[in-house]
Design a protein around this motif. Structure first.
Motif, short mmCIF file in Angstrom:
data_model
loop_
_atom_site.label_atom_id
_atom_site.label_comp_id
_atom_site.label_asym_id
_atom_site.label_seq_id
_atom_site.Cartn_x
_atom_site.Cartn_y
_atom_site.Cartn_z
N ILE A 121 1.11 -1.43 0.05
CA ILE A 121 -0.21 -0.48 0.19
C ILE A 121 1.33 1.44 -0.05
CG2 ILE A 121 -1.72 1.18 1.43
CD1 ILE A 121 -2.42 -1.37 2.48
N GLY A 122 2.29 0.93 0.46
CA GLY A 122 3.01 2.71 0.90
C GLY A 122 3.15 3.06 -0.58
N GLY A 123 3.57 1.89 -1.03
CA GLY A 123 4.48 1.52 -2.73
C GLY A 123 3.37 2.29 -3.77
N VAL A 124 2.54 1.93 -3.38
CA VAL A 124 0.95 2.43 -4.31
C VAL A 124 1.45 4.11 -4.36
CG1 VAL A 124 -0.45 2.37 -4.89
CG2 VAL A 124 0.17 0.31 -4.64
N LEU A 125 1.38 4.44 -2.55
CA LEU A 125 1.32 5.66 -3.11
C LEU A 125 1.86 6.45 -3.06
CD1 LEU A 125 -0.58 5.58 1.13
CD2 LEU A 125 -1.88 5.91 -1.15
N LEU A 126 3.42 5.86 -3.18
CA LEU A 126 4.41 6.79 -3.06
C LEU A 126 4.25 7.43 -4.34
CD1 LEU A 126 6.81 7.51 -2.05
CD2 LEU A 126 8.40 5.56 -2.18
N ALA A 127 4.51 5.81 -5.25
CA ALA A 127 4.32 5.98 -6.50
C ALA A 127 3.57 6.99 -7.25
CB ALA A 127 4.08 4.50 -6.71
N GLY A 128 2.08 7.67 -6.83
CA GLY A 128 0.95 8.49 -6.85
C GLY A 128 2.01 9.86 -6.32
N VAL A 129 2.30 10.05 -5.54
CA VAL A 129 3.27 11.13 -5.36
C VAL A 129 3.84 11.45 -6.08
CG1 VAL A 129 4.48 12.45 -2.94
CG2 VAL A 129 2.17 10.75 -2.60
N LEU A 130 5.11 10.47 -6.66
CA LEU A 130 5.84 10.89 -7.45
C LEU A 130 5.21 11.36 -8.71
CD1 LEU A 130 9.05 8.22 -6.24
CD2 LEU A 130 8.40 10.78 -6.14
N ILE A 131 4.86 11.12 -9.23
CA ILE A 131 3.85 10.82 -10.56
C ILE A 131 3.04 12.25 -10.29
CG2 ILE A 131 1.76 10.23 -12.34
CD1 ILE A 131 2.56 7.72 -11.81
N TRP A 132 2.45 12.20 -9.56
CA TRP A 132 2.01 14.01 -8.90
C TRP A 132 2.60 14.52 -9.07
CZ3 TRP A 132 -3.06 15.26 -9.64
CH2 TRP A 132 -3.04 16.68 -9.55
N GLY A 133 4.03 15.02 -8.03
CA GLY A 133 5.29 15.70 -8.27
C GLY A 133 5.63 16.15 -9.71
N LEU A 134 5.74 15.11 -10.01
CA LEU A 134 6.98 14.80 -11.66
C LEU A 134 5.87 16.23 -12.48
CD1 LEU A 134 8.40 11.84 -12.01
CD2 LEU A 134 9.82 14.21 -10.78
N THR A 135 4.74 15.85 -12.90
CA THR A 135 3.53 16.28 -13.57
C THR A 135 3.95 17.83 -13.12
OG1 THR A 135 1.95 15.62 -12.20
CG2 THR A 135 2.82 14.55 -14.00
N LYS A 136 4.11 18.10 -11.94
CA LYS A 136 3.34 19.55 -11.71
C LYS A 136 4.61 20.05 -12.24
CE LYS A 136 3.05 22.85 -7.75
NZ LYS A 136 2.88 22.74 -6.35
N ILE A 137 6.30 19.65 -12.34
CA ILE A 137 7.10 21.00 -13.09
C ILE A 137 6.61 20.45 -14.81
CG2 ILE A 137 9.67 20.51 -13.28
CD1 ILE A 137 10.14 18.39 -11.49
N TRP A 138 6.12 19.60 -15.27
CA TRP A 138 5.80 19.87 -16.70
C TRP A 138 4.39 21.12 -16.31
CZ3 TRP A 138 1.45 19.19 -19.41
CH2 TRP A 138 1.42 19.27 -20.11
N TRP A 139 4.29 20.83 -15.41
CA TRP A 139 2.62 21.62 -15.38
C TRP A 139 2.85 23.40 -15.36
CZ3 TRP A 139 -0.13 24.70 -11.15
CH2 TRP A 139 -0.94 25.02 -11.57
N ASN A 140 3.85 23.57 -14.71
CA ASN A 140 4.17 24.87 -14.22
C ASN A 140 4.92 24.75 -15.40
OD1 ASN A 140 3.21 24.82 -11.75
ND2 ASN A 140 5.37 24.16 -10.43
N ALA A 141 5.04 24.06 -16.12
CA ALA A 141 6.32 25.03 -17.51
C ALA A 141 5.17 25.38 -18.83
CB ALA A 141 7.08 23.86 -18.23
N VAL A 142 4.35 25.69 -18.74
CA VAL A 142 3.13 25.27 -19.44
C VAL A 142 2.00 26.11 -19.68
CG1 VAL A 142 1.62 24.51 -20.98
CG2 VAL A 142 3.02 22.86 -20.39
N GLY A 143 1.88 26.65 -20.24
CA GLY A 143 1.20 28.34 -20.63
C GLY A 143 1.37 29.29 -21.99
#
Length: 464
Positions: free
Chosen positions: A60-82
């Motif tokens: 369960i912890g691995g799944v949650l950690l993977a979700g947090v990592l995906i959300w964080g990495l995509t935020k970097i991409w999201w911040n670069a788009v406008g």
């Protein structure tokens, strides 16, 4: 005056861009977890296993950690788009490592589409696609946005491209103020679902798919041999259904608004002045029910529109097809009545001579060129006996002219005049004319009136 700031797209945009990959990973994970979970529960019942909390918590912890990592990495991409809209153009920036800024001046915008993909519709999001004069590769995709925000952005861009002297905000306020009072003229009423399905069943693509499936499934060839065939034939059949599903078109000022789609809903806004060529076609089996289809070449769309459609009437009666032709072509109602019957050619100015029967023995008498006007302002081409086709273009929209003589044509004293058009689904050639007629037609069209050339100054843009 302060500089216009970049606006953000929806936070879910990075995830929607890679949703198929995420879905595949999630499906594989669930499948494996389910198999392991069933085996574990069965082991507990039989007493073969004992309850182990540590492995379960680690999973369960691995799944949650993977979700947090995906959300964080995509935020970097999201911040670069406008994106932002200035007084003269729309700009889209993107890129994390290497920065990219794409721009489209309002006077170069050819069409603005609202695209709702299947996954985006679930979250009530949409994408705005801006087609420019540079062709299909120059399109700018702004998304994803909340649906009402995407619709507002589309109206803003359409108004700015139609009235470049006004600021986008002024145009948007004026359009919203009169939107309720606009009498929209429906050019193509919503196509019934029954007609969409029937027209698909009567298409040659569907018949080939059905016959192929029967041959493969009921012969020793088997399913393994049928799979590549189905992979190649099913998408075109689905495309026929998807792009005519609940299709409708309306005229709003000098703009044609079309809406359609089953899985992917799309709304296209096409300025009439951007439509260069029109083609009417009646597929073979549609002759049983009298249906026609109307296809157009739109400047900036090119040969493909990445999911868009070039058919402004997927299926309809001959009367409706002629109504659409009158609305989007340079022909008047009188011109259509006298020279533009798609089912037959009446009085062509140029037609293949008797010698052409060796090259076109079937439809020689159905081919011909009709010039509209004393100083021709439009060209009408007819061809096809079993599958009648008629193409229309304003002479000023012809890009180049080519006179061709193949070896057999030279022997028979024939020639072909090719009308080179902007990239699109409509092509036009006056085939197998007499050599003298071909040269005469070429000389007449060379004297056509050409549109004035425009120049656009280059400007510097900043990513900030």
């Amino acid at each position: 005056m302060s500089e216009v700031q970049f606006r953000k797209v929806h936070r879910a945009t990075p995830l929607l861009r890679i949703w198929t990959l995420l879905l595949a990973v999630l499906a594989a994970f669930i499948l494996n977890v389910n198999a392991s979970a069933v085996a574990f529960v069965w082991g507990l019942i039989n007493g073969e296993h004992t309850l182990a909390l540590v492995p379960m918590l680690l999973t369960i912890g691995g799944v949650l950690l993977a979700g947090v990592l995906i959300w964080g990495l995509t935020k970097i991409w999201w911040n670069a788009v406008g994106f932002r809209i200035t007084a003269e153009e729309v700009q889209l920036k993107r890129g994390v490592v290497s920065k990219d800024l794409r721009t489209a001046r309002f006077d170069r915008i050819q069409a603005v589409d609202l695209v709702e993909s299947f996954i985006a519709r679930i979250f009530r999001l949409a994408e705005v696609r801006v087609e420019t004069a540079g062709g299909s590769d120059s399109a700018i995709n702004i998304g994803f946005l909340k649906k009402h925000e995407a619709e507002a952005l589309k109206r803003e861009l359409l108004d700015a491209s139609q009235y470049p002297s006004r600021t986008p905000a002024q145009g948007l306020r004026e359009e919203e103020a009169v939107e309720d009072d606009v009498d929209k003229q429906f050019l193509v009423p919503k196509i019934p679902v029954q007609r969409t399905i029937a027209s698909t069943l009567l298409s040659l693509t569907t018949i080939v798919a059905v016959l192929g499936a029967i041959i493969f499934f009921f012969t020793p060839l088997g399913i393994s041999a049928a799979l590549p065939f189905l992979v190649g034939i099913v998408p075109p059949v689905w495309n026929l259904i998807d792009k005519s599903w609940q299709f409708n078109a309306e005229l709003h000022d000098d703009r044609l608004n079309v809406s359609y789609g089953l899985a992917n809903r799309r709304k296209q806004a096409i300025p009439l002045e951007r439509i260069h060529a029109v083609k009417l076609k009646q597929p073979l089996l549609w002759r049983l029910v009298g249906w026609w289809t109307v296809t157009v070449t739109v400047v900036g769309y090119g040969d493909t529109t990445q999911g868009g459609t070039s058919k402004i009437l997927p299926v309809g009666s001959k009367e409706l097809a002629l109504k659409v032709l009158e609305a989007v072509s340079p022909l008047s109602r009188e011109d259509i009545a006298t020279a533009a019957d798609p089912a037959r050619i009446s009085q062509p100015n140029y037609a293949p001579p008797e010698a052409a029967r060796f090259l076109t023995p079937v439809d020689r008498t159905r081919q011909g060129v009709t010039l509209i006007g004393a100083q021709p302002h439009a060209v009408v081409l007819h061809e096809g006996r079993f599958v009648p086709r008629m193409a229309v273009i304003e002479t000023s929209h012809i890009q180049e002219l080519t006179l061709k003589h193949g070896p057999i044509q030279r022997t028979l004293g024939l020639s072909t005049v090719v009308l080179d058009l902007v990239a699109g689904p409509v092509s036009m050639s006056a085939s197998d004319l007499g050599a003298a007629d071909g040269k005469e037609l070429l000389d007449i069209l060379r004297r056509r009136q050409l549109p004035a050339l425009e120049s656009t100054p280059l400007e510097q843009n900043s990513l900030d």
